[in-house]
Enzyme design. Structure first.
Site, mmCIF file in Angstrom:
data_model
loop_
_atom_site.group_PDB
_atom_site.id
_atom_site.type_symbol
_atom_site.label_atom_id
_atom_site.label_comp_id
_atom_site.label_asym_id
_atom_site.label_seq_id
_atom_site.Cartn_x
_atom_site.Cartn_y
_atom_site.Cartn_z
ATOM 1 N N GLU A 175 30.679 -45.908 -53.306
ATOM 2 C CA GLU A 175 29.404 -45.981 -53.005
ATOM 3 C C GLU A 175 28.315 -44.810 -52.601
ATOM 4 O O GLU A 175 27.764 -44.977 -51.569
ATOM 5 C CB GLU A 175 29.224 -47.244 -51.955
ATOM 6 C CG GLU A 175 29.922 -48.401 -52.575
ATOM 7 C CD GLU A 175 29.809 -49.608 -51.564
ATOM 8 O OE1 GLU A 175 29.388 -49.744 -50.446
ATOM 9 O OE2 GLU A 175 29.770 -50.860 -52.026
ATOM 10 N N GLU A 376 34.605 -53.710 -57.294
ATOM 11 C CA GLU A 376 34.839 -54.439 -56.023
ATOM 12 C C GLU A 376 33.567 -55.881 -56.706
ATOM 13 O O GLU A 376 32.626 -55.302 -57.066
ATOM 14 C CB GLU A 376 33.971 -53.743 -54.793
ATOM 15 C CG GLU A 376 34.685 -52.730 -54.201
ATOM 16 C CD GLU A 376 34.145 -52.232 -52.959
ATOM 17 O OE1 GLU A 376 33.415 -52.790 -52.254
ATOM 18 O OE2 GLU A 376 34.442 -50.976 -52.551
HETATM 19 C C1 BG6 Z 1 31.376 -52.372 -49.787
HETATM 20 C C2 BG6 Z 1 32.391 -51.480 -49.453
HETATM 21 O O1 BG6 Z 1 30.216 -52.050 -49.508
HETATM 22 O O2 BG6 Z 1 31.329 -53.707 -49.746
HETATM 23 C C3 BG6 Z 1 33.830 -52.157 -48.777
HETATM 24 O O3 BG6 Z 1 32.943 -50.578 -50.543
HETATM 25 C C4 BG6 Z 1 33.298 -53.338 -48.201
HETATM 26 O O4 BG6 Z 1 34.396 -51.129 -48.029
HETATM 27 C C5 BG6 Z 1 32.492 -54.222 -49.272
HETATM 28 O O5 BG6 Z 1 34.386 -53.790 -47.406
HETATM 29 C C6 BG6 Z 1 32.249 -55.610 -48.606
HETATM 30 O O6 BG6 Z 1 31.467 -55.323 -47.444
HETATM 31 P P1 BG6 Z 1 31.793 -56.323 -45.997
HETATM 32 O O7 BG6 Z 1 30.671 -55.654 -45.081
HETATM 33 O O8 BG6 Z 1 31.545 -57.652 -46.241
HETATM 34 O O9 BG6 Z 1 33.148 -55.637 -45.723
#
Ligand code: BG6
Length: 481
Positions: A175, A376
């Site tokens: 990111e 993701e």
């Molecule tokens: C992304 C990151 O921003 O979102 C992860 O790369 C993160 O590390 C994921 O866990 C989900 O966000 P959160 O805050 O729900 O863990």
């Protein structure tokens, strides 16, 4: 509709959110180890030194360090052919600036990668996922110093050489576009806030931040070049949090604002990493905002020579932009925006938008024409175990199903999509809040927000469902569409 043969299906985690063992095997402290869990005030803090009697979720996390064999066997049972994780930089270079790597840290990743390969699972390695060694933060102010480029490359060279016959897919920075907003100063750039701060209110100097981001771009580009010298068929990707922005209304001013956000938040980093140069609109933005980026000799050439082979991104939600005041707001990954009246939201207020994923894929492929990968995507929810010990997470199945269907429709529209790693196949600690109760997994982990629990792993209802998606290249789903 069909995904291509050899499509990569699996899941993604990050070392600092899963491994724990924060001071085992010679590991040094990383920025992730200095973050607390949200309290009643809903804030997660960074503390420059570890404080007594404070709970730091990364220290134990879900003890993936001690459970990785069991966990990977479960991923294999779900028919994963890819697994994304990061190599914790401070496990390999505890302070970040040592000359020699920590052999014990490397041995852990030897075992982890071998275990994946044993199960026929391709590793996809993130080189930097919010876990810069504190040594670099304290001594160099992270990427604010150019020296950090060389420390990063030393780390990259060690792991790429070590795993050149075992790992083909690499991501340079998780990111990276988080650094276009003030909250990204710590996670991406490792800049020292010099005090205890809530993560939402880190001190920020855009001039220093964008110069540090420039150093990250150079580091990433040089890592790509290095990768090709180690093994020409390595596939190296950029990784962005895609913050898809819609105009809140069709008023031209809102449309223009959404465009400006998209250029700054998404396209700037993508353009530098895919096209190898700074785009004209960002030069204009810098001029208007009094930001001057120092390019040293060779930087422009480095950017041009180190363009990525694939564009990968996280996608959780979409945002709306408007000039209008007083509109209802929504939360989201990294940032929020105006609330979209057509979308439902997750328990954490993130707007759920599967069609937005199709829109994003089409938009990105149209611009870059290189393979894309969704690395993701997932739903953070407060799962409940019933009296029979079952977790019936139909809402998660529904979320993933709709996103996968829209990926198929994007492929049908001509997009070259190479894979999908959903976020958090096993419950892990949240990056945003440090909570455990914000669960993403197909596998439930018995642990609460304060680290209490047996760490026992239990399959949720979504476990078998996703296993069929991976086994059939999603035909189990697409035949119904
Ligand atoms: C992304 C990151 O921003 O979102 C992860 O790369 C993160 O590390 C994921 O866990 C989900 O966000 P959160 O805050 O729900 O863990």
């Amino acid at each position: 509709m069909t995904f291509k043969n050899g499509f990569l299906w699996g899941g993604a985690i990050a070392a600092n959110q899963a491994e724990g063992a924060y001071n085992i095997g010679g590991k040094g402290l990383s920025i992730a180890d200095m973050k607390t869990v949200v309290g009643v005030d809903k804030e997660r803090f960074f503390t420059p030194k570890l404080e007594k009697d404070v709970y730091y979720p990364s220290h134990q996390a879900i003890d993936f360090y001690g459970h990785f064999k069991e966990d990977i066997a479960l991923m294999a049972e779900m028919n994963f052919n890819v697994f994304r994780t990061s190599i914790s930089w401070s496990r390999i270079f505890p302070l970040g600036y040592e000359e020699k790597p920590n052999e014990e840290g490397l041995k852990f990743y030897d075992a982890l990668i071998d275990e994946l390969l044993l199960h026929g699972i391709e590793p996809l390695i993130t080189l930097s996922h919010f876990e810069m060694p504190m040594g670099l933060v304290e001594k160099y102010n992270g990427f604010a110093s150019r020296e950090t480029i060389d420390f990063y490359l030393r780390f990259v060279e060690v792991v790429m050489n070590r795993y050149k016959d075992k790992v083909k897919y690499w991501l340079t920075f998780n990111e990276i576009n988080f650094a276009t907003i003030s909250k990204g100063t710590l996670n991406i750039l490792g800049m020292n806030p010099n005090g205890k701060y809530p993560l939402s209110q880190l001190p920020d100097d855009p001039q220093v931040r964008f110069q540090a981001l420039h150093h990250c771009f150079v580091a990433s580009a040089k890592a790509v070049k290095l990768a090709k010298s180690i093994r020409p068929d390595f596939m190296v990707g950029c990784m962005l949090a895609h913050l898809t922005v819609y105009p809140y209304t069709c008023k031209p001013e809102d449309v223009l604002l959404a465009k400006e956000y998209d250029l700054l938040l998404n396209k700037f980093c993508g353009d530098v990493q895919v096209k190898g140069k700074y785009p004209s609109y960002i030069k204009s933005y810098f001029k208007k905002n009094g930001i001057e980026i120092t390019f040293e000799a060779g930087d422009a050439e480095a950017l041009a020579e180190g363009t990525v082979d694939m564009y990968t991104f996280s996608y959780y939600m979409t945002l709306c932009a408007t000039k209008q005041e007083g509109v209802e707001l929504s939360y989201g990954n990294l940032m929020g925006g105006a609330k979209n009246p057509y979308l439902a939201s997750s328990d954490w207020g993130w707007q759920i938008d599967p069609v937005g994923l199709r829109y994003t894929l089409i938009d990105l492929y149209d611009r870059y024409e290189i393979p894309l990968m969704v690395v993701e995507n997932g739903l953070g929810a407060e799962d409940q175990m019933n009296a029979d010990g079952e977790i019936n997470d139909d809402y998660r199945i529904d979320y993933l199903k709709k996103h996968i269907e829209n990926m198929a429709l994007a492929v049908d529209a001509g997009v070259d999509l190479m894979g999908y790693t959903m976020w958090g196949p096993i419950d892990l600690i949240s990056a945003g809040t440090g909570e455990m109760k914000k669960r993403y997994g197909f596998i439930y982990v018995d642990m609460d927000d304060h680290g209490n629990g047996t760490l026992k792993r239990t399959k949720k209802k979504s476990f078998n469902w996703y296993g069929e998606i991976c086994r059939t290249n999603a035909q189990s789903l697409l035949e119904e569409v």
